[in-house]
Motif scaffolding. Structure first.
Motif, PDB file in Angstrom:
ATOM      1  N   ARG A 105      34.557  32.803  46.235  1.00  0.00           N
ATOM      2  CA  ARG A 105      34.388  34.239  46.060  1.00  0.00           C
ATOM      3  C   ARG A 105      33.366  34.803  47.050  1.00  0.00           C
ATOM      4  NH1 ARG A 105      35.350  35.057  39.506  1.00  0.00           N
ATOM      5  NH2 ARG A 105      37.569  34.718  39.754  1.00  0.00           N
ATOM      6  N   ASP A 269      31.640  32.184  36.916  1.00  0.00           N
ATOM      7  CA  ASP A 269      32.433  33.327  36.438  1.00  0.00           C
ATOM      8  C   ASP A 269      31.525  34.541  36.252  1.00  0.00           C
ATOM      9  OD1 ASP A 269      34.564  34.800  35.256  1.00  0.00           O
ATOM     10  OD2 ASP A 269      33.733  34.315  33.280  1.00  0.00           O
ATOM     11  N   ASP A 273      31.016  38.376  38.748  1.00  0.00           N
ATOM     12  CA  ASP A 273      31.232  39.778  38.367  1.00  0.00           C
ATOM     13  C   ASP A 273      30.046  40.622  38.839  1.00  0.00           C
ATOM     14  OD1 ASP A 273      33.701  39.313  37.146  1.00  0.00           O
ATOM     15  OD2 ASP A 273      33.220  40.543  35.396  1.00  0.00           O
TER      16      ASP A 273
HETATM   17 MN    MN Z   1      35.660  36.446  35.591  1.00  0.00          MN
END
Ligand code: MN
Ligand code: IPM
Length: 378
Positions: A105, A269, A273
């Protein structure tokens, strides 16, 4: 001409609208760079599940495995289906089946995007989170137990290993619920190594490992030992550990400090965000689920936004950018660079933007304009 086969799962909510724009832009760049993509659509998602009761069949998974070079995914999640069913039954199923152990990411504030952090610009927000993608609390081992004695057997089966827990629970006075996280030595080694290799490839000098070793010590002291061990092969890269709570603070206070961040699944995770917000919002955050020796899957970080379905207002940039990451992974790096430049051009021009970025344009306007900018590349 080189032809790639890409499996497409539009999924739910805004999925079909954002994927449509991604395909539009990728088809354009493929003309420039002389390759072709054959898109193979699969109907999996809420609608298909409600009609057939099937999430994703082993037949479909095997077909993708033997036929396709990558997977392009829109988003999953629908209010008509209980939370978790589609996410676990399709998204996590694919991540695990294809052993996509890296969730890559990039946290990069593109030129032309306002940063919600005061006095920070594109130079300050430019790092990559490497999230482990198959283990930790995502192995799905958890249950409830009533007061009294309960015996439960839980199993994790992975390509690398399998592990069975035979629990003999004696709950006195209160009902309980529990969740077991699993890290394996090989599972840690491969993501840690990937992080170091990425840092090396990008010419970065520092890598940060995330954990909560002060509390979840049995898991994360194991993680730290493996980091220390793997780091011996990378004497030129400085490494450090950050607690997950502290890193959320530092992402806001001093994002420019970070270069490559490697995190176990659940912390990865959560922090991505936050990463998405500091790079301008969820509409701008792409991700890749990568198996460096297998089939990888690319998707926006955001969800299916069911309330915006069929309104043609969602921002397709995260999905278009995810498509660009996919092109890099299948060997078309130049095409990736062209798309990212076109996205940046669109954002700096500030003429065409969707509602989330303060504009009034549609999803397709943004896709059309990025396509135009791509084709204008010489
Ligand atoms: Mn997520
Ligand atoms: C993500 C999502 C998923 C995850 C959900 C939908 C299962 O939040 O890709 O970050 O937790 O990995």
């Amino acid at each position: 001409m080189k032809t790639y086969k890409i499996a497409v799962i539009e999924g739910d909510g805004i999925g079909s609208e954002i994927i449509r724009e991604g395909i539009k832009v990728i088809d354009a760049v493929s003309q420039l760079n002389d390759f072709e993509i054959e898109w193979i659509k699969y109907p999996n998602g809420a609608e298909y599940y409600l009609k057939t009761g099937e999430l994703i069949s082993i037949h479909t998974l095997e077909e993708i495995k033997s036929n396709c070079d990558a997977i392009y995914l829109g988003a999953l999640g629908d209010p008509r289906v209980e939370p978790g069913i589609l996410e676990k039954g399709i998204l996590l199923k694919m991540r695990f089946y294809f052993d996509q152990f890296i969730n890559l990411r990039p946290i990069k504030l593109l030129e032309g995007v306002d940063c919600p952090l005061k006095n920070k610009g594109p130079k300050d927000i430019d790092f990559t989170v490497v999230r482990e993608n198959t283990e930790d609390f995502y192995v799905g081992l958890g249950n409830r137990a009533d007061i009294g004695n309960t015996k439960q057997e839980l199993e994790v089966i992975r390509n690398l290993y399998s592990v069975k827990f035979k629990l003999d629970i004696d709950a006195k006075k209160e009902k309980i619920a529990y969740q077991i996280g699993v890290l394996s030595k090989a599972g840690c080694q491969r993501v840690i190594k990937y992080g170091f290799e990425l840092a090396k490839k990008q010419g970065k000098k520092r890598i940060t490992f995330v954990d909560k070793a002060n509390v979840l010590s049995s898991m994360y002291l194991f993680w730290r030992e493996i980091v220390k061990d793997v780091s011996k092969n990378y004497p030129d890269i400085e490494y450090e550990f950050n607690f997950v709570d502290a890193i959320t603070m530092w992402f806001v206070k001093q994002p420019e400090y970070y270069q490559v961040v490697v995190a176990p699944n659940m912390f990865g995770d959560i922090i991505t965000d936050l990463g998405a917000m500091i790079q301008g919002g969820l509409g701008l955050a792409p991700g890749g689920n990568i198996n460096p020796n297998g089939i990888s899957m690319f998707e926006p970080i955001h969800g299916s936004a069911p309330k915006y379905k069929n309104m043609n207002i969602a921002n397709p940039i995260a999905t278009i950018w995810a498509g660009a990451l996919m092109l890099e992974e299948i060997g078309q790096k130049e095409s990736k660079d062209i798309i990212v430049k076109a996205i940046e051009k669109l954002l700096t021009e500030k003429k065409i933007r969707t509602k989330d970025l303060g504009g009034t344009n549609t999803t397709s306007d943004v896709g059309d304009e990025i396509k135009k900018l791509v084709l204008r590349t010489s």
